[in-house]
Design an enzyme around this catalytic site. Sequence first.
Site: not given
Length: 440
Positions: A168, A400
């Site tokens: 991202d 994550e």
Amino acid sequence: MELLQKKAIEVLNKNWKGNFSIPCANLYPFQWFWDSGLIAIGFAHFDMPKAEKEIETLLDAQWENGFIPHIIFHTETDTYFPGADFHLSNLHPQASKKYKSTGMTQPPVTGFVLEELYKISEDKKATLEFIKRNIDQVYFNHEYFYHQRDPKNEGLVYIYHNWESGTDNSPIWDDIWSTMNPPEYTFERRDTTHVDPSERPSKREYDHYLHIIEIAKKYHYNDEKIMELSPFLVQDPLFNAMLIKSNESLIKLYKLIGGHDAKIKQLQLWQNKSIRSFNDKLFDERLGVYVHYDLRNEKSLNYISSSSFSPLFAGIPDKKRAESMIKIMMDKFGREDQYLCASFDPSSERFNPKKYWRGPVWINLNWMLYRGLVQYGYKDIAERVKKDSIEIIEKNGFYEYFDSRKKVHAEENAGYGGHDFSWSAALLIDFINPKEDLKF
């Protein structure tokens, strides 16, 4: 390892919502495209019905044109921004009538995920029946990419938003943001209420993200208009490598099923063109790795990231290029004081080992890198990637993403972002339960 696997199974079961998984609680409360594929691989080792349902639910949200969205909003919640009411997927006339979603996609992993499920399965006959029922939808998704996202008919598809890349806030996109000057949007972030804001993209970065979506919405997510007007139009090596890897898997599976000669022929045509263009256009001889190409501004984005090594997973480089890539990776990313493999070049001034895709280690990219290294015969380096991946999870838990600097792991918790993260758990299970490649 047994205890670690038990914890991983607990994470996956905790994040299971009846017919799909969320990446983790609070931060990501919906179903994500490439997360679901990778999560299914983990489930396949201990609960094949959940693995199959994960994929079926994802494909159930496919649009009438073959597009699969990157987020499917199964529930109403205000814990995530931007949500369904911002994206307004129903602006597109062929959007799913059943599910609200985004109008963006993500790396197309579903083809190779079907092959992984077949490899892992203890009941090959039953799994092949599942694949038979679902494979045509995956093929339809690939058809969408080659028909709608390849304006030059060169076998390389574009992404129109950084969120489509899966990486991202990569520093690679900084060069594109410098060509834009979006409005200052007023909105309430949700991600920074769940995790440290220093680990997330900035407010100004979000202005760029939202601006691109607003342009797409203005034209009802029409692909031709997006291609003409989006300031972000990139041929991404990770995205295209996932498509090429999935093409290869679909060819194998269709041969196994039988009776699909026309689809096999078409996939092979796409594959040949894609690999040729990938090597001709995306390999940077000076850097010795693959890079992104800015299609809007017709220039290469000459930075090294973990995406630069993803073509190994898809078998794209020849032996000479693979050797070059691995030398660069070990020289820049593989020092003894670093865990493999940072998501961005540790020697760059843009490197940030704590901030999302600007430097941390991600288990999904490591899993792909491990597979690629094995395929090219680099067993020792592959084992280091696997060992590093397991070790950072053992030290920190199922986060994550993780700091790439070893010393930080010795001093503090070096796992960041969402905790009890599904694909970290799923791919840990796959790492410690290897299946030999099948000969189709």
